[in-house]
Design an enzyme around this catalytic site. Structure first.
Site, PDB file in Angstrom:
ATOM      1  CG  ASP A 107      -0.142  -0.189   2.588  1.00  0.00           C
ATOM      2  OD1 ASP A 107       1.096   0.055   2.357  1.00  0.00           O
ATOM      3  OD2 ASP A 107      -0.621  -0.364   3.647  1.00  0.00           O
ATOM      4  CD  GLU A 129      -0.347  -6.697   2.588  1.00  0.00           C
ATOM      5  OE1 GLU A 129      -0.470  -5.425   2.574  1.00  0.00           O
ATOM      6  OE2 GLU A 129       0.151  -7.500   3.562  1.00  0.00           O
ATOM      7  CD  GLU A 143      -0.122   4.386   4.373  1.00  0.00           C
ATOM      8  OE1 GLU A 143      -0.927   4.938   4.897  1.00  0.00           O
ATOM      9  OE2 GLU A 143       1.094   4.603   4.747  1.00  0.00           O
ATOM     10  CG  HIS A 234       5.517   3.430  11.151  1.00  0.00           C
ATOM     11  ND1 HIS A 234       5.295   2.144  11.622  1.00  0.00           N
ATOM     12  CD2 HIS A 234       5.076   3.406   9.647  1.00  0.00           C
ATOM     13  CE1 HIS A 234       4.843   1.302  10.578  1.00  0.00           C
ATOM     14  NE2 HIS A 234       4.686   1.991   9.497  1.00  0.00           N
ATOM     15  NE  ARG A 236       3.247   9.455   4.986  1.00  0.00           N
ATOM     16  CZ  ARG A 236       3.974  10.387   4.645  1.00  0.00           C
ATOM     17  NH1 ARG A 236       3.604  11.863   4.706  1.00  0.00           N
ATOM     18  NH2 ARG A 236       5.021  10.220   3.930  1.00  0.00           N
ATOM     19  CG  HIS A 266       9.362   4.476  11.036  1.00  0.00           C
ATOM     20  ND1 HIS A 266       9.837   5.462  10.074  1.00  0.00           N
ATOM     21  CD2 HIS A 266       8.616   3.511   9.882  1.00  0.00           C
ATOM     22  CE1 HIS A 266       9.686   4.973   8.835  1.00  0.00           C
ATOM     23  NE2 HIS A 266       8.991   3.922   8.876  1.00  0.00           N
TER      24      HIS A 266
END
Ligand code: UD1
Ligand code: UDP
Length: 393
Positions: A107, A129, A143, A234, A236, A266
């Site tokens: 993604d 996926e 994503e 991590h 957004r 991260h």
């Protein structure tokens, strides 16, 4: 371009695998190895380099050296500039490589950009996926959009579960373009787990690689009876207040319970800064660099439970029997929640404290949620994908 000749060896059709971030490498590595067995297809690995250090780390665990490296990452990159550069450079790479098909995973911006670049060149796309959905275009951001826009472009949508297949059918993606294969993360997990069993790595070795102090190692990692929590965060949507609230919850948790926290942070500066500022002086918290995949699975296998907003961790934890408190309000991976291993807790500190305390205090509840579950396949997803491609590219 490093090793790839313009000519395809022995007339094999070229399948280009594109990866830009850690999870894409982890989940495409098994497919790369399965395609290597084909007599008809030639797999070629292109690294977009959306991430630099974390990508190299993931490639090295599998002993894969990408054939083409585009080196896209810039510090603090914005989504528009990253997307534009990725489409341009991936288009040029596809022009050079003349693939019969490209394979994308998951993604990320790399996936979306590669799908657009391949579509413009009328190259067939396989999406590994495929079909995961939250139903909310803004979570995970961006994503969910990357996934939604990639599905209709793909000739092969490789769905991990029946549920992801049903999502695509609801969006009118044709049935002949959808295949249920399982998730290749299970293939990767089994590969690394078997290697770990053979090598029997000790706590001080992992701790040394991660830079964990001797005190934390002796008190938590090296003692089987000690309880510690593995954290990753991590996304957004959590930047800013969300991450700060998670850190506040961790500080309260370690003050209330005899429990440690190990948190591989991260490399995104929007994650590093608040986490190091808010947790850096807590002696019960070990902040480390991102762990190499093998070490991360070692950690996941030994922690008491995980606190994470990662997609991959939600998929791996059920197979290792580790409860996960998912630091999100929604998930595109409901299978782990249905199985009972994963529970959505968001980023509200009081909810995190409540749910974490339940797992720490209630042995029956913990036992119920730490039973082994595997909703994501039998570890043969990559082989199935390679067979499907071998038959139809
Ligand atoms: C990306 C993906 C997300 C995926 C995650 C995996 C997008 C929009 N998001 O998010 O889907 O789950 O990666 O980890 O594609 N950085 C480094 N070194 C590294 C990696 C990152 O320094 O090895 C820093 C850089 O400053 C970079 C920043 O992290 O600019 C952000 O990277 P970016 O790819 O824009 O977004 P992520 O939030 O990491
Ligand atoms: N992982 C890793 N080292 C770490 C943290 C995670 O190797 O320090 C692995 C984890 O086991 C999983 C994948 O990276 O397979 C998840 O990556 P990430 O959380 O970055 O992305 P997401 O899965 O959320 O897209």
């Amino acid at each position: 371009m490093k090793n790839v000749s313009k000519e395809n060896p022995k007339g094999r059709k070229r399948v280009v695998l594109v990866a830009g971030t850690r999870p894409e490498v982890i989940k495409l590595a098994p497919v790369f190895f399965a395609l290597k067995e084909s007599e008809r297809l030639e797999p070629v690995f292109v690294s977009s380099g959306q991430h630099r250090e974390m990508l190299d780390q993931a490639f090295s665990v599998f002993g894969i050296c990408p054939d083409v490296e585009l080196g896209l990452m810039t510090p603090g990159q914005s989504l528009p500039e990253l997307t534009a550069r990725a489409i341009t450079r991936l288009s040029a790479a596809f022009t050079d490589l003349q693939p019969a098909a490209v394979l994308l995973q998951g993604d990320t911006t790399t996936v979306f950009a590669a799908a657009v670049a391949a579509f413009y060149q009328r190259v067939l796309i396989g999406h590994v996926e495929a079909g995961l959905r939250t139903g909310d275009l803004y979570a995970p951001f961006p994503e969910e959009m990357n996934r939604c826009l990639t599905s209709p472009l793909a000739r092969w949508n490789f769905c991990p579960t029946e549920l992801s297949l049903a999502n695509l059918r609801r969006e009118s993606i044709k049935p002949e373009r959808c295949f249920v294969t399982g998730n290749t993360v299970i293939d990767a997990l089994y590969y690394v787990r078997d290697r770990l069993r053979r090598t029997n790595i000790a706590a001080p070795e992992v701790a040394a690689r991660l830079g964990v102090t001797t005190a934390f190692t002796e008190h938590f990692l090296a003692r089987r009876a000690a309880r510690w929590i593995l954290v990753t965060a991590h996304r957004r949507e959590s930047f800013g207040v969300g991450i700060e609230r998670v850190c506040a919850a961790i500080n309260k948790l370690t003050a209330m319970h005899d429990v440690g926290v190990l948190y591989p942070v991260h490399l995104n500066p929007q994650v590093q800064e608040p986490v190091r500022r808010l947790l850096g002086s807590n002696p019960r918290v070990a902040l480390t660099l991102p762990a190499r995949y093998e070490d991360f699975i070692w950690l996941l296998d030994r922690c008491h439970f995980a606190l994470s907003d990662s997609g991959g961790v939600q998929e791996e934890a059920p197979s290792l029997g580790k409860p996960v408190l998912v630091l999100r309000d929604t998930t595109e991976r409901p299978e782990g929640v249905t199985a009972g291993t994963c529970r959505l807790v968001g980023t509200d500190p009081s909810r995190i404290l409540l749910e974490a305390s339940l797992l720490l205090n209630d042995g029956d509840e913990y036992a119920r949620r730490s039973s082994l579950q595997n909703p994501y396949g039998d570890g043969r997803a990559a082989k199935k994908i390679a067979e499907l491609l071998d038959a139809s590219v």
